[in-house]
Design a protein around this motif. Structure first.
Motif, PDB file in Angstrom:
ATOM      1  N   LYS A 170       0.829  -1.201   0.000  1.00 29.47           N
ATOM      2  CA  LYS A 170       0.000   0.000   0.000  1.00 29.47           C
ATOM      3  C   LYS A 170       0.864   1.251   0.000  1.00 29.47           C
ATOM      4  O   LYS A 170       0.670   2.175  -0.798  1.00 29.47           O
ATOM      5  N   ARG A 171       1.813   1.262   0.912  1.00 29.72           N
ATOM      6  CA  ARG A 171       2.646   2.445   1.124  1.00 29.72           C
ATOM      7  C   ARG A 171       3.530   2.768  -0.078  1.00 29.72           C
ATOM      8  O   ARG A 171       3.922   3.920  -0.286  1.00 29.72           O
TER       9      ARG A 171
ATOM     10  N   GLY B 254       2.561   2.406  -3.122  1.00 34.88           N
ATOM     11  CA  GLY B 254       1.745   2.654  -4.307  1.00 34.88           C
ATOM     12  C   GLY B 254       1.641   1.443  -5.198  1.00 34.88           C
ATOM     13  O   GLY B 254       1.440   1.550  -6.405  1.00 34.88           O
TER      14      GLY B 254
ATOM     15  N   THR C 167      -1.897   6.524  -5.136  1.00 35.05           N
ATOM     16  CA  THR C 167      -0.876   6.739  -4.107  1.00 35.05           C
ATOM     17  C   THR C 167       0.472   7.045  -4.744  1.00 35.05           C
ATOM     18  O   THR C 167       1.185   7.964  -4.324  1.00 35.05           O
TER      19      THR C 167
ATOM     20  N   CYS D 200       2.348  10.589  -4.303  1.00 38.42           N
ATOM     21  CA  CYS D 200       3.487  10.632  -3.386  1.00 38.42           C
ATOM     22  C   CYS D 200       4.814  10.608  -4.115  1.00 38.42           C
ATOM     23  O   CYS D 200       5.778  11.238  -3.674  1.00 38.42           O
TER      24      CYS D 200
ATOM     25  N   HIS E  15      -6.694  12.747   1.135  1.00 38.07           N
ATOM     26  CA  HIS E  15      -6.383  11.331   0.917  1.00 38.07           C
ATOM     27  C   HIS E  15      -4.954  11.012   1.311  1.00 38.07           C
ATOM     28  O   HIS E  15      -4.684   9.970   1.911  1.00 38.07           O
ATOM     29  N   ILE E  16      -4.021  11.906   1.015  1.00 30.77           N
ATOM     30  CA  ILE E  16      -2.618  11.631   1.361  1.00 30.77           C
ATOM     31  C   ILE E  16      -2.418  11.539   2.859  1.00 30.77           C
ATOM     32  O   ILE E  16      -1.472  10.907   3.330  1.00 30.77           O
TER      33      ILE E  16
ATOM     34  N   GLU F 163      -3.294   6.942   2.676  1.00 32.11           N
ATOM     35  CA  GLU F 163      -2.148   6.504   1.898  1.00 32.11           C
ATOM     36  C   GLU F 163      -1.037   5.947   2.777  1.00 32.11           C
ATOM     37  O   GLU F 163       0.116   5.847   2.364  1.00 32.11           O
TER      38      GLU F 163
ATOM     39  N   ALA G 114       2.541   7.014   2.809  1.00 27.17           N
ATOM     40  CA  ALA G 114       3.315   7.022   1.563  1.00 27.17           C
ATOM     41  C   ALA G 114       4.034   8.342   1.297  1.00 27.17           C
ATOM     42  O   ALA G 114       5.127   8.331   0.726  1.00 27.17           O
TER      43      ALA G 114
ATOM     44  N   ASP H 292      -4.008  16.935  -6.075  1.00 28.64           N
ATOM     45  CA  ASP H 292      -4.429  15.532  -6.135  1.00 28.64           C
ATOM     46  C   ASP H 292      -5.712  15.515  -6.947  1.00 28.64           C
ATOM     47  O   ASP H 292      -6.782  15.893  -6.454  1.00 28.64           O
TER      48      ASP H 292
ATOM     49  N   HIS I 190      -4.753   0.825   4.699  1.00 32.93           N
ATOM     50  CA  HIS I 190      -4.651   2.110   4.016  1.00 32.93           C
ATOM     51  C   HIS I 190      -4.253   3.240   4.955  1.00 32.93           C
ATOM     52  O   HIS I 190      -4.043   4.362   4.518  1.00 32.93           O
TER      53      HIS I 190
END
Lengths: 334, 334, 334, 334
Positions: free
Chosen positions: A228-229, A231, B60, B64, B84-85, B89, B92, B170, D129
């Motif tokens: 996830k992290r 991407g 993501t 990122c 979202h970030i 994420e 990330a 984003d 997430h």
């Protein structure tokens, strides 16, 4: 007539059909789709053992995201001096792991040996001032198209175990190795001590997805977070999983690999004394003078100049029979 | 009847056809294919300005990997508390940037305002003991389906410029925002001070590829290295590029976004007083008691319980007309 | 009689007195004290050029915090296979830089040559799939106690410049090198192309502080952030700065280095044919059979077994004359 | 008359004498000296329990190097919005941990409460997430000079344990807290659930060394690697260890802390209604108009303007009695 790289080939029909078939209606998101959820079972059957499978979008991600789960930031990965993770992944092992180093071992044909591995770490003291070797990473088939036998893998597995290291296999061309050996997938993976495998599909007729196959459940725990992290957890995971399932379930992995291997075998035979390494997978390294190279190019062949006096000829799952035939003739005629 | 997420929808026909069309013969590898090489030109025309475009495999990664090019490891990204970030994420931004922090601003409907941004950094001293705010990241449309007007973007762009920050957008639902506004893409990007855009396609009928669009050439320099190193440079890049080109060149981006928006607009209208935020894109947030929710679920609707007393209804490019009609009727009947 | 390491020696009187003298009343915190603020000036005079000086708490921090300012996370540092940053810093270059790799060059006596450097990067393609060599790091004096002449440094500086790399000098024993050469500090640093120097004091009679000396102002910009973030900016910086100032301003750096060098020179002379490398600084590498080693140990000498058949004898600023005399006699008597 | 910061004070005599005493002859290098080797025993006796102690060169290093052993790169540290690790460490938690995030809790006087902690993570879903809360970090005494009672620490310890988190204590002013409470060190550390403590000495009359005290042996395993790799393992560790031992063994920690606390108590009493927080350690926060501040400064007092209408007055172990008396008079006379 293209012999530059197996990455340039299209995807095989089974993969494309699977992507199309996956494109129907609503599906679970972020690895919660029914195709992704079938991965562990299908690969588990393939390998004859429970395993955890993670689809990612490149060989670099497969190798380095996986390696990161086995090495601390102050650790090191022992690999061959010519391993892809050293030569062609732009420092990704350090990126994914938070800084782990590579320790480079020597060996012919980019193959690791127990002796080579021992020599690579011979001078290390094991104190806190040095990086801590934690993983042995081997490439099957090697960057020179050579294949480790089950015994050779097991010897490295034993050495790794003895030292408390993990054994990682970069299997960008794992299918080609398996096709060459004709053994069970287990024989060159978990049964021989492999803890984690990057099972490559893209070069072998896939489209955009590789698989991380984890044989030790403890190593799988952090991977969802890492995916996830980084991407590497697409929202529509079905298209990735579909490719992997198609390759395994239809047997395309084997047909494709055997086709590429067979073409390489014929080219290697035609190369005769010029052959540098045994062509056990789908790569053929051939001695060729600048004049030889020019002559081949003049006949329409494309290939990679590997080193002065050496060229690399790579076959793919769909290399046309006529092109192989032309190349064997041309090599014979040099 | 599915209103949970636009990520669950299939890919639209144009995208699938483009992937099929890309699957022919040999292609350049690692972003050297002819489709990838057309990206800058096609997006440049779309935005009315030269830009650099990088295909990546998830939102993501788009956010990122891009942000990492604009913030030092000791820097910070100012964004909304519900961005979202920040929320979804998994850290990330820190992973890709080598440790950058997020500074959280407040604002209704997950919208940033100049005042909110100023308040978020008001206490900061600008000395070496604190992280260095370097980027302002906004989400267009916001996580609550609200859209910034060109003037609103420009106000944030001015504030960023004044402070020496970069402005990042984003745009996971950028197409929906654009469809709502009907303005030129330039009006809410580079003309309004946006330096880099995550242009989302997957939620809007794409399959597996998002685009990082860089308007300042200086920011593009490190991205090829970052892509490679993060495992976001697939060997067969043609399949990724094909998706992006298809979305832009066929106009599917607009048709899809307008379809999803239109469905959301009708649902919002049916929600009446229950509507929490203006439904300017394809998300509708509605007040609903547990009984309301149960009643809707009993009628076959699937959706996300956003918060106590609040549900989220998301439409996609292909949400069936009948489902929308049924939902509007059901909402009216609550 | 101790010849194991110069790190085991006490601090010299000037350093201790400076620490005591600094311990008076209130002082500015976090590098805002008056001693820290004098560093640039005093070192600037020493080197004959404006420079920026940063006090840090170890040689690892000096090397790796500094290197991090010169190499991107996907970059690489070219250094000798036996460089301290490779062998003895536990992966710190990757930690501080966010992942940069080391590329290892060969060379006798741990000395780099232009040819060795060229060979180390000869196979590199300069594309995005490989790490990007960005810095050349040399150690003056080398890990084997050998010293680069001004011309040798300049040759490496030219090579670095030609390639667009930075030149870094690990000067853990810089004072010893300078003492040996008798040249101006400038001659083996900025005038020869060195962009950044880890100027070591601890081994040479210091207590707990090393200096990063930056000759290119552009490289100094990020260092305050890096220092702070790495926990290398103590709140009471006066005690660190005092040590550096004392070493330079009293000339202790030179007296100490010359004393240690002179002792090593005598030991080397006594070693005769057993000497492995010219002893140009304060380390003497000597061939010694297991019996020889045992005999020396039986006479009360402590030293490090460097490799089979090789021992390392290190002198310090305060190695007692009697011990040196005893050792020379013992070596002669083997 | 200086009330700006306790970091500006000199080191106390015991520390200086210990450094001098350590400066004799040969000593083991890199934490192998006899002083460093006594740390675990001495602190173990102090805390009434076996513990592992690591000397580092700053509070930032103590906090963040330690925290890194308790949080994965994708994890998060829950702390107060005004915690030093959030406000004043330039992103060091992310640097040392490889990217961990901070989750900010509210609470008066920079004190965490169980309710505040719960609220901070209330919206979190626990899926892949989101970052994974892994550590609760509290500051004892807080950034506003307030002290957690043993029960308050234990309540947070219970909450942490219940959630599977670790409990970390930033004890930059731990001695002041202990001096205020008069309880056993164990009562506000391991007995109350604290897994790791940054035991601060520098502000309390130390020179250049803080201690990481680890109560759970499992957490200590990676710290030697982390110390080395972060350049926090000086070659002459004796000078660092000597400071810590002196502070504990002579009781200077307590005398110094009580002196600073007592001065603060008197100042707080003089501040009367202007006092903003109870002055339980050595910091006094006082309401003061611009005119008040100017009046105090005109009388020769130096202090920090904390916020509009608020000033901070910090006492140190050696704040002169006359200055305290003058300040109390001045405050009374406002």
């Amino acid at each position: 007539m293209y012999f530059v790289s197996d990455n340039a080939a299209a995807a095989c029909p089974e993969v494309i059909e699977a992507v199309l078939a996956a494109n129907t209606g609503i599906a679970g998101t972020y690895d919660n789709d029914t195709l992704t959820q079938r991965l562990n079972g299908v690969f588990g059957e393939f390998f004859g053992r429970e395993c955890s499978v993670f689809a990612v979008g490149s060989g670099t991600a497969a190798n380095c995201l996986g390696l990161a789960a086995m090495v601390p930031p102050w650790g090191a990965i022992v690999c061959h001096r010519e391993a892809h993770i050293q030569v062609d992944e732009a420092g990704a092992p350090a990126f994914f792991s938070g800084g782990a180093a590579l320790i480079l071992a020597e060996g012919d044909a980019a193959k690791l040996s127990v002796e080579g591995v021992r020599a690579a770490v011979a001078g290390m003291r094991g104190d806190v001032h040095q990086v801590v070797p934690s993983v042995l990473s081997m490439t099957q088939a090697t960057e020179y198209g050579c294949v480790y036998t089950p015994d050779e893998v097991a010897a490295l597995g034993d050495e790794a175990k003895r030292r408390g290291w993990r054994l990682h296999m970069d299997g960008a061309r794992f299918a080609n190795a398996l096709g060459h050996l004709g053994c069970a997938p287990a024989d060159i993976t978990w049964r021989a001590g492999v803890d984690m495998l990057s099972f490559g599909f893209i070069k072998n007729g896939g489209m955009s997805t590789e698989a991380i196959v984890v044989f030790d459940p403890a190593l799988a725990e952090t991977l969802p977070h890492r995916k996830k992290r980084a991407g590497q957890m697409p929202s529509k995971g079905r298209y990735a999983a579909a490719q992997l399932l198609a390759m395994i379930e239809t047997g395309a992995w084997e047909r494709n690999a055997r086709a590429a291997n067979a073409a390489a075998t014929r080219i290697a035979a035609a190369a005769g004394d010029r052959l540098i390494y045994p062509a056990e997978a789908n790569e053929v390294f051939v001695r060729a003078s600048p004049e030889d190279s020019a002559a081949l190019r003049a006949q329409g062949f494309q290939f990679y100049d590997w080193a002065p006096g050496e060229i690399r000829l790579v076959t793919a799952w769909d290399t046309p029979e006529a092109h192989v035939q032309a190349l064997t003739a041309a090599l014979a005629g040099l």
